[in-house]
Design a protein around this motif. Structure first.
Motif, PDB file in Angstrom:
ATOM      1  N   MET A 172       0.830  -1.214   0.000  1.00  0.00           N
ATOM      2  CA  MET A 172       0.000   0.000   0.000  1.00  0.00           C
ATOM      3  C   MET A 172       0.866   1.267   0.000  1.00  0.00           C
ATOM      4  SD  MET A 172      -3.335  -0.648   0.018  1.00  0.00           S
ATOM      5  CE  MET A 172      -3.104  -1.969  -1.172  1.00  0.00           C
ATOM      6  N   GLY A 173       0.381   2.284  -0.726  1.00  0.00           N
ATOM      7  CA  GLY A 173       0.959   3.630  -0.619  1.00  0.00           C
ATOM      8  C   GLY A 173       2.028   3.988  -1.640  1.00  0.00           C
ATOM      9  N   ASP A 174       2.382   3.039  -2.503  1.00  0.00           N
ATOM     10  CA  ASP A 174       3.513   3.288  -3.416  1.00  0.00           C
ATOM     11  C   ASP A 174       3.290   4.493  -4.334  1.00  0.00           C
ATOM     12  OD1 ASP A 174       5.351   0.579  -3.210  1.00  0.00           O
ATOM     13  OD2 ASP A 174       3.227   0.189  -2.849  1.00  0.00           O
ATOM     14  N   HIS A 175       2.129   4.555  -4.971  1.00  0.00           N
ATOM     15  CA  HIS A 175       1.910   5.664  -5.907  1.00  0.00           C
ATOM     16  C   HIS A 175       1.927   7.015  -5.183  1.00  0.00           C
ATOM     17  CE1 HIS A 175       0.565   7.906  -9.395  1.00  0.00           C
ATOM     18  NE2 HIS A 175      -0.323   8.500  -8.614  1.00  0.00           N
ATOM     19  N   GLY A 176       1.163   7.103  -4.125  1.00  0.00           N
ATOM     20  CA  GLY A 176       1.044   8.378  -3.414  1.00  0.00           C
ATOM     21  C   GLY A 176       2.380   8.884  -2.895  1.00  0.00           C
ATOM     22  N   LEU A 177       3.142   7.986  -2.272  1.00  0.00           N
ATOM     23  CA  LEU A 177       4.416   8.411  -1.707  1.00  0.00           C
ATOM     24  C   LEU A 177       5.393   8.813  -2.808  1.00  0.00           C
ATOM     25  CD1 LEU A 177       7.426   7.605  -0.322  1.00  0.00           C
ATOM     26  CD2 LEU A 177       5.738   8.915   0.970  1.00  0.00           C
ATOM     27  N   GLY A 222      -7.413   8.722  -1.454  1.00  0.00           N
ATOM     28  CA  GLY A 222      -7.910   8.439  -0.112  1.00  0.00           C
ATOM     29  C   GLY A 222      -7.377   7.129   0.428  1.00  0.00           C
ATOM     30  N   GLY A 223      -6.812   6.295  -0.449  1.00  0.00           N
ATOM     31  CA  GLY A 223      -6.120   5.081  -0.027  1.00  0.00           C
ATOM     32  C   GLY A 223      -7.016   3.980   0.509  1.00  0.00           C
ATOM     33  N   LEU A 264      -1.794   4.100   4.752  1.00  0.00           N
ATOM     34  CA  LEU A 264      -3.161   3.601   4.552  1.00  0.00           C
ATOM     35  C   LEU A 264      -4.071   4.664   3.923  1.00  0.00           C
ATOM     36  CD1 LEU A 264      -3.774   1.462   7.752  1.00  0.00           C
ATOM     37  CD2 LEU A 264      -2.537   0.933   5.651  1.00  0.00           C
ATOM     38  N   TYR A 265      -3.591   5.906   3.882  1.00  0.00           N
ATOM     39  CA  TYR A 265      -4.377   6.975   3.248  1.00  0.00           C
ATOM     40  C   TYR A 265      -3.772   7.429   1.918  1.00  0.00           C
ATOM     41  CZ  TYR A 265      -7.108   7.300   7.493  1.00  0.00           C
ATOM     42  OH  TYR A 265      -7.943   7.011   8.529  1.00  0.00           O
ATOM     43  N   LEU A 266      -2.682   6.775   1.501  1.00  0.00           N
ATOM     44  CA  LEU A 266      -2.023   7.175   0.259  1.00  0.00           C
ATOM     45  C   LEU A 266      -2.603   6.401  -0.925  1.00  0.00           C
ATOM     46  CD1 LEU A 266       1.736   7.453   1.322  1.00  0.00           C
ATOM     47  CD2 LEU A 266       0.160   9.315   0.759  1.00  0.00           C
ATOM     48  N   ALA A 267      -2.646   7.068  -2.068  1.00  0.00           N
ATOM     49  CA  ALA A 267      -3.243   6.465  -3.271  1.00  0.00           C
ATOM     50  C   ALA A 267      -2.407   5.300  -3.804  1.00  0.00           C
ATOM     51  CB  ALA A 267      -3.368   7.525  -4.359  1.00  0.00           C
ATOM     52  N   ASN A 268      -3.103   4.297  -4.294  1.00  0.00           N
ATOM     53  CA  ASN A 268      -2.512   3.176  -5.018  1.00  0.00           C
ATOM     54  C   ASN A 268      -3.088   3.208  -6.425  1.00  0.00           C
ATOM     55  OD1 ASN A 268      -1.445   1.734  -2.471  1.00  0.00           O
ATOM     56  ND2 ASN A 268      -3.595   2.191  -2.052  1.00  0.00           N
ATOM     57  N   GLU A 269      -2.294   2.828  -7.406  1.00  0.00           N
ATOM     58  CA  GLU A 269      -2.793   2.842  -8.782  1.00  0.00           C
ATOM     59  C   GLU A 269      -2.589   1.501  -9.484  1.00  0.00           C
ATOM     60  OE1 GLU A 269      -4.658   5.031 -10.250  1.00  0.00           O
ATOM     61  OE2 GLU A 269      -4.504   6.745  -8.879  1.00  0.00           O
ATOM     62  N   GLY A 270      -2.219   0.473  -8.702  1.00  0.00           N
ATOM     63  CA  GLY A 270      -2.053  -0.846  -9.315  1.00  0.00           C
ATOM     64  C   GLY A 270      -2.338  -1.939  -8.307  1.00  0.00           C
ATOM     65  N   LYS A 271      -3.240  -1.659  -7.397  1.00  0.00           N
ATOM     66  CA  LYS A 271      -3.599  -2.631  -6.366  1.00  0.00           C
ATOM     67  C   LYS A 271      -5.107  -2.730  -6.281  1.00  0.00           C
ATOM     68  CE  LYS A 271       0.660  -3.207  -5.515  1.00  0.00           C
ATOM     69  NZ  LYS A 271       1.379  -2.135  -4.850  1.00  0.00           N
ATOM     70  N   LEU A 326     -10.689   9.430   4.993  1.00  0.00           N
ATOM     71  CA  LEU A 326      -9.915  10.666   4.859  1.00  0.00           C
ATOM     72  C   LEU A 326     -10.856  11.854   5.050  1.00  0.00           C
ATOM     73  CD1 LEU A 326      -7.154  11.917   4.016  1.00  0.00           C
ATOM     74  CD2 LEU A 326      -7.986  11.850   1.665  1.00  0.00           C
ATOM     75  N   GLU A 327     -10.478  12.794   5.890  1.00  0.00           N
ATOM     76  CA  GLU A 327     -11.367  13.926   6.152  1.00  0.00           C
ATOM     77  C   GLU A 327     -11.167  15.035   5.128  1.00  0.00           C
ATOM     78  OE1 GLU A 327     -14.093  16.043   6.909  1.00  0.00           O
ATOM     79  OE2 GLU A 327     -14.143  14.522   8.467  1.00  0.00           O
ATOM     80  N   GLY A 328      -9.994  15.613   5.088  1.00  0.00           N
ATOM     81  CA  GLY A 328      -9.751  16.698   4.135  1.00  0.00           C
ATOM     82  C   GLY A 328      -8.930  16.225   2.969  1.00  0.00           C
ATOM     83  N   GLU A 329      -8.123  17.077   2.399  1.00  0.00           N
ATOM     84  CA  GLU A 329      -7.279  16.721   1.264  1.00  0.00           C
ATOM     85  C   GLU A 329      -5.862  16.555   1.769  1.00  0.00           C
ATOM     86  OE1 GLU A 329      -6.410  15.235  -1.124  1.00  0.00           O
ATOM     87  OE2 GLU A 329      -7.001  16.362  -2.899  1.00  0.00           O
ATOM     88  N   GLN A 330      -5.315  15.340   1.569  1.00  0.00           N
ATOM     89  CA  GLN A 330      -3.979  15.076   2.030  1.00  0.00           C
ATOM     90  C   GLN A 330      -2.986  15.564   0.982  1.00  0.00           C
ATOM     91  OE1 GLN A 330      -3.161  10.918   2.427  1.00  0.00           O
ATOM     92  NE2 GLN A 330      -1.884  11.200   4.230  1.00  0.00           N
ATOM     93  N   LEU A 331      -3.352  15.395  -0.268  1.00  0.00           N
ATOM     94  CA  LEU A 331      -2.382  15.522  -1.336  1.00  0.00           C
ATOM     95  C   LEU A 331      -3.101  15.805  -2.656  1.00  0.00           C
ATOM     96  CD1 LEU A 331       0.666  15.033  -1.163  1.00  0.00           C
ATOM     97  CD2 LEU A 331       0.242  12.650  -1.694  1.00  0.00           C
ATOM     98  N   PRO A 332      -3.259  17.080  -3.024  1.00  0.00           N
ATOM     99  CA  PRO A 332      -3.923  17.344  -4.302  1.00  0.00           C
ATOM    100  C   PRO A 332      -3.078  16.893  -5.487  1.00  0.00           C
ATOM    101  CG  PRO A 332      -3.093  19.389  -3.333  1.00  0.00           C
ATOM    102  CD  PRO A 332      -2.829  18.302  -2.342  1.00  0.00           C
ATOM    103  N   ARG A 333      -3.709  16.666  -6.606  1.00  0.00           N
ATOM    104  CA  ARG A 333      -3.057  16.295  -7.874  1.00  0.00           C
ATOM    105  C   ARG A 333      -2.194  15.046  -7.751  1.00  0.00           C
ATOM    106  NH1 ARG A 333      -0.785  21.300 -11.059  1.00  0.00           N
ATOM    107  NH2 ARG A 333      -0.788  19.685 -12.647  1.00  0.00           N
TER     108      ARG A 333
END
Lengths: 335, 335
Positions: A172-177, A222-223, A264-271, A326-333
């Motif tokens: 989890m979290g690879d794309h977002g990080l 939102g992960g 756990l809140y970071l985006a994934n794009e291949g999971k 996720l409550e607010g925006e952690q990471l736009p774009r």
């Protein structure tokens, strides 16, 4: 197309647009539907269908593991597939900032063509708008996909049932990080890379070879935490997740720790998340692990009757705490 | 949704996004496909299909006759319909600049819901990205549509044949001149207004009641001149057009004269070109004129074997001159 930069003319609908279409898009996306050059594409597909849309605004547009183009294909292919469909056709609409280097667009288009070919989908219709400098940041891409349903009782976020197993296909979290690290100019001892990939091969095998799949979702914006909360809400069930069962790559773990982010809140794009009857979990895990994109598949929890609408994280010491959406925006774009 | 402005949170995929979706989009676009809340929509449609995509970046976002929202519905409905299909479903993807007034988004959404209802289409799936201030200008909207083909031998720009009649459904240049006048802050004695409208009612009647329709196209970006050139090129035919047969509203005519624009190159968003065998022209005209959106329908010319790939404008004095395709960009962000 020997101009070095994209001019407003390229989005005019006139001669310059025609050249861009024939020399760039037609060349790389070549298929019989696209080459008709009408306002719409004729698709010889039978229903029922799955349809999904996504606009990609990721910043930076190139990152380890992919770029905005490959991401735009993977992202929509995955959304179409998660409903229990075989993705077949994509539309592709570009919004390009006047002055973007032509070579940048070309590299993006080549990546899209490659990603589409690998996923077995055709890019059949498109649109290109070029807008004056300063009215969009470099390039945004919308893809919309349609696919043919391959199962009658299709997976949905509303179909999780008590006793079901909750499986994820890998870390989890690879794309977002990765995006965050690129943006901040950070490097880590263990390099991080976006996991972006098309998962329709996995979902089709799960549906056809394991069957009775209740939920399929890809935990993007939102992960994992947010997507599990959505499912718990839609299905009116609780979900217990074992914290130490969730795989996180070393680079992502240390990056998160440094930046104060939660994987756990970071985006994934291949999971993907797959929820199915507990007695089918082993078969699903075996199948996923036999595929390159699912080698890290694990069962992370179970669906419960208690705590309807809530996700509970069970810590290694046996503690239990609510895992909120996720409550607010952690990471736009991020995508 | 009592916030006054759109925040980055609204595109996060988290709680704020959920609220925006349920309280704004679900409320206005209400339909069973959309309310499933999965990553993709299940569409009980049978093929074959027509599919088309368009991103709308029009500036200003509100103009006489419509706004970016109604235009986004009409534009894609029309493209889907021109292939000989009944448009049924739209996806809708927003890119919103952080800080946009909530009331502006709401007005746009309400216009889209109204336009979709009138055109008989459902908005079934969507995406919302909110990007930081300065990375997009206010709001851009992508719509992608699918429709069910209603005719086997469907109209195409490649099917014009010598002897065919060339019909347009009304005045030319209204949308383009309206946007330009708004942007420049110009007013004319005779007010101008965008013609933006969904034409699927007209196209369906033409196909079902007249039949043998060779070409249906809506002359948007690049205007009538560019679209006719595309058709001449795709079909390998010539097209002769009688200059004084082309209807142009007084306001558009005087605006064009003042600004040095040619209405034949200005975008239309509620007009169609219909090319069909000459002996069916009267029936098509009669049908079009019986519909509110086609009252100004006229035959403006014929398809010829000579001058393949070219459009010839025949002047009132009998002169003949080439009507070229738009070369550069006349007017960015027209749609």
């Amino acid at each position: 197309m020997d101009d070095k930069r994209i001019l407003l003319d390229y989005g005019s609908g006139g001669k310059a647009s025609q050249r861009l279409i024939s020399e760039l898009f037609m060349h790389h996306f070549d298929n019989p539907m696209l080459t008709q050059m009408d306002d719409a594409a004729f698709l010889n597909i039978q229903g029922p269908l799955s349809m999904s849309t996504d606009t990609f605004t990721v910043d930076p547009i190139f990152f380890p593991g992919g770029n905005i183009g490959s991401l735009a294909v993977h992202g929509t292919v995955n959304d179409v597939a998660m409903l229990g469909a075989k993705p077949l056709y994509l539309s592709c609409a570009y919004i390009i900032e006047e002055g973007l280097e032509f070579s940048v667009l070309e590299e993006i288009v080549i990546s899209m063509a490659k990603a589409a070919k690998e996923a077995g989908v055709a890019i059949v219709t498109g649109d290109t708008k070029v807008v004056p400098k300063g009215t969009v940041d470099k390039i945004f891409i919308n893809t919309t996909g349609v696919g043919q349903m391959i199962v009658e009782d299709y997976p949905s976020g509303s179909k999780a049932r008590p006793g079901d197993a909750v499986i994820i296909s890998g870390t989890m979290g690879d794309h977002g990080l990765t995006i965050l690290a690129q943006r901040e100019g950070l490097t880590f001892d263990t390099p991080v890379e976006s996991d972006c990939a098309s998962l329709n091969g996995l979902t089709q095998r799960l549906i056809e070879e394991v069957g009775d799949i209740h939920v399929l979702r890809d935990p993007t914006r939102g992960g994992l935490a947010t997507t599990l909360n959505e499912i718990a809400g839609q299905s009116g069930v609780g979900i217990d997740v074992e914290e130490d069962a969730i795989p996180v790559n070393d680079g992502v773990r240390s990056g998160c720790s440094f930046l104060g982010m939660d994987p756990l809140y970071l985006a994934n794009e291949g999971k993907l998340i797959c929820i199915l009857p507990g007695d089918k979990a082993d078969k699903a895990l075996e199948l996923l692990r036999s595929e390159p994109l699912g080698t890290g598949a694990v069962c992370i929890g179970t669906v419960t009757e208690d705590n309807a609408g809530k996700v509970i994280l069970v810590t290694p010491l046996g503690g239990r705490r609510m895992l909120n959406m996720l409550e607010g925006e952690q990471l736009p774009r991020i995508c």
